[in-house]
Design a protein around this motif. Structure first.
Motif, short mmCIF file in Angstrom:
data_model
loop_
_atom_site.label_atom_id
_atom_site.label_comp_id
_atom_site.label_asym_id
_atom_site.label_seq_id
_atom_site.Cartn_x
_atom_site.Cartn_y
_atom_site.Cartn_z
N ASP A 211 45.42 35.89 71.97
CA ASP A 211 43.90 35.89 71.53
C ASP A 211 43.87 37.13 70.50
N LEU A 212 44.14 38.26 70.98
CA LEU A 212 43.74 39.40 70.34
C LEU A 212 44.50 39.54 69.21
N THR A 213 45.52 38.87 69.12
CA THR A 213 46.53 38.82 67.89
C THR A 213 45.64 37.93 66.77
N TYR A 214 45.11 36.93 67.31
CA TYR A 214 44.45 36.14 66.27
C TYR A 214 43.14 36.69 66.00
N LEU A 215 42.35 37.55 66.76
CA LEU A 215 41.08 38.16 66.30
C LEU A 215 41.65 39.11 65.28
N LYS A 216 42.58 39.88 65.47
CA LYS A 216 42.94 40.90 64.37
C LYS A 216 43.07 40.20 63.00
N GLU A 217 43.84 39.08 63.13
CA GLU A 217 44.02 38.20 61.72
C GLU A 217 42.71 37.83 61.19
N LYS A 218 41.57 37.57 62.00
CA LYS A 218 40.44 37.29 61.47
C LYS A 218 39.54 38.52 60.87
N ILE A 219 39.83 39.55 61.61
CA ILE A 219 39.36 40.83 60.91
C ILE A 219 39.84 41.15 59.66
N ASP A 220 41.23 41.15 59.73
CA ASP A 220 41.99 41.37 58.34
C ASP A 220 41.88 40.49 57.29
N CYS A 221 41.20 39.24 57.67
CA CYS A 221 40.70 38.39 56.42
C CYS A 221 39.71 38.56 56.00
N GLY A 222 38.84 39.52 56.62
CA GLY A 222 37.68 39.93 55.96
C GLY A 222 36.34 39.78 56.79
N SER A 223 36.58 39.74 58.28
CA SER A 223 35.12 39.80 58.91
C SER A 223 34.82 41.05 59.14
N ASP A 224 33.35 41.35 59.40
CA ASP A 224 32.71 42.26 59.27
C ASP A 224 32.36 42.93 60.92
N PHE A 225 32.32 42.02 61.98
CA PHE A 225 32.14 42.55 63.21
C PHE A 225 32.38 41.15 64.16
N ILE A 226 32.41 41.38 65.35
CA ILE A 226 32.83 40.54 66.48
C ILE A 226 31.80 40.51 67.50
N ILE A 227 31.24 39.27 67.82
CA ILE A 227 30.47 38.98 69.19
C ILE A 227 31.13 38.44 70.10
N THR A 228 31.16 38.99 71.36
CA THR A 228 31.82 38.32 72.30
C THR A 228 31.37 37.07 72.90
N GLN A 229 32.07 36.25 73.71
CA GLN A 229 31.66 35.16 74.25
C GLN A 229 31.12 35.64 75.65
N ILE A 230 30.34 34.74 76.44
CA ILE A 230 29.80 35.21 77.68
C ILE A 230 30.75 35.71 78.40
N CYS A 231 30.14 36.57 79.35
CA CYS A 231 31.27 37.34 80.46
C CYS A 231 30.09 37.75 81.36
N TYR A 232 30.28 37.29 82.57
CA TYR A 232 29.46 37.89 83.57
C TYR A 232 29.76 39.19 84.40
N THR A 233 30.93 39.54 84.30
CA THR A 233 31.30 40.82 84.93
C THR A 233 31.70 41.83 84.08
N PRO A 234 31.54 43.21 83.97
CA PRO A 234 31.65 44.19 83.21
C PRO A 234 33.14 44.64 82.68
N GLU A 235 33.89 44.47 83.99
CA GLU A 235 35.42 44.95 84.12
C GLU A 235 36.33 44.19 82.75
N PRO A 236 36.17 42.86 82.54
CA PRO A 236 36.73 42.18 81.41
C PRO A 236 36.21 42.66 80.12
N LEU A 237 35.02 42.78 80.06
CA LEU A 237 34.45 43.22 78.75
C LEU A 237 35.01 44.60 78.34
N ILE A 238 35.19 45.64 79.42
CA ILE A 238 35.55 47.08 79.28
C ILE A 238 37.04 46.86 78.65
#
Length: 387
Positions: free
Chosen positions: A242-269
């Motif tokens: 999924d991170l590979t796909y995310l980088k492709e979205k950024i490389d195509c011209g995206s400005d910033f990222i908003i994460t999906q909901i996550c209820y604990t901090p560890e996966p976000l960090i």
């Protein structure tokens, strides 16, 4: 009528008239834009009334609507072209200034969403985003989609970012959307695919947006710290792919990222660390939901397919019959998560609140963030809304 009360009455009438004029100033930009499209509105209204019995879902999401927004004095004073959102997010991230956005849906059980921005003062959201609902692909012309009507009403007062899902959209849909010249876009794939849709991946929409609008448009995309709960191809644990796909979205011209909901901090960090490791330099905002009841949490769980960890969910369930205690629990939980992610010092300074059109718990979180000295007033600009 006696002579004595007349001046008081006149003063009251004058005050009412003054408030009326202020309201009209708030709405003037929107109504000018709406009047330019009045012939389209009349035609669509007639068509939708004619087919309401057989396509009620389409009718309810495409009729002309009257926005319900109350703007601050500062927003009215700065009515007009807003700063480029991508630059705002990048600059706040660069200088380490905490900021936030809010997400709304166009309506709640058929009632158009109302937002009073005065309730967010002294620090307004940097932007407002408007969720895309599944039936919107049926609306013709696309400009009559409820969220796009509301975006048009907002965009002169605050950066407003409509979502756009790939689900069942043709290339013509995209062309029609970009012809509307919105300044911002949150590009999402959605949870379902259809054989008739033009694009299967978000990166294709991002590339189309850049071709159509160049650097003028700000484009945000979604990040998934715990993988795709609903994805047909990626399992919940396939985060590296999924991170590979995310980088492709950024490389195509995206400005910033908003994460999906996550209820604990560890996966976000861990997600933020991996984003840096794969070479993504775009700012990341963390998505946070603050339910106002356990029932509201369950609704979000059904929609997102994202659950709190078992022990945390059991704790929240204790308050299923006490909405006030449930809201207090979720407020404290959100504050703890935000604090933990900020303390990790990984360059994240922005929070996106998925409000579900419930603003009271968000106000509580914002109030506590101000008391902690995390959320502060910045220098005045067009997006600040300070009176």
């Amino acid at each position: 009528m006696s002579a004595a009360p007349r001046p008081t009455l006149l003063r009251h009438v004058a005050a009412v008239a003054q408030r009326r004029c202020c309201y009209c100033c708030c709405c003037c930009c929107y109504w000018r834009q709406l009047s330019q499209r009045s012939h389209q509105v009349r035609n669509i209204s007639q068509i939708m009334h004619a087919i309401e019995g057989t396509l009620s879902v389409t009718a309810s999401t495409s009729l002309p609507i009257e926005p319900c927004f109350h703007f601050t004095a500062g927003q009215v004073a700065n009515c007009g072209k807003q700063p480029r959102l991508g630059d705002l997010v990048a600059n706040k991230t660069r200088i380490g200034e905490f900021f936030y956005g809010i997400e709304i849906t166009s309506n709640t059980r058929g009632i158009i969403t109302c937002v009073d921005f005065n309730q967010f003062l002294p620090v307004l959201p940097t932007f407002i985003s408007l969720a895309w609902l599944a039936p919107y692909w049926q609306v013709e012309p696309i400009g009559q989609v409820q969220t796009l009507q509301l975006t048009r009403a907002l965009e002169s007062y605050i950066p407003a970012m409509p979502h756009l899902s790939t689900y069942r959209l043709s290339e013509q849909h995209y062309d029609d959307f970009f012809d509307l010249n919105f300044d911002n876009l949150l590009a999402v794939r959605g949870d379902e695919l259809h054989e008739d849709q033009a694009y299967k991946y978000t990166r294709q929409m991002v590339a189309h947006a850049r071709r159509a609008r160049g650097k003028e448009m700000t484009i945000a995309v979604a990040g998934h710290p715990e993988g795709h709960a609903n994805d047909l191809e990626l399992g919940p644990q396939d985060i590296d792919k999924d991170l590979t796909y995310l980088k492709e979205k950024i490389d195509c011209g995206s400005d910033f990222i908003i994460t999906q909901i996550c209820y604990t901090p560890e996966p976000l960090i861990e997600f933020l660390r991996k984003v840096h490791r794969v070479g993504i330099e775009a700012p990341v905002m963390v998505g946070v939901v603050v339910p106002n009841s356990f029932k509201s949490y369950l609704q979000m769980e059904r929609v997102s397919k994202i659950r709190m960890p078992k022990e945390m969910r059991a704790e929240a369930e204790k308050y299923k019959n006490d909405d006030a205690k449930a809201q207090s629990y979720f407020v404290q939980h959100a504050l703890s998560l935000i604090q933990r992610v900020l303390d990790a010092d990984l360059g994240m300074h922005g929070i996106q609140f998925y409000t579900m059109n419930n603003f009271e718990p968000v106000f509580e979180v914002l109030g506590e963030l101000r008391r902690r000295g995390i959320l502060k007033e910045s220098s005045p600009n067009a997006a600040s809304g300070a009176a």
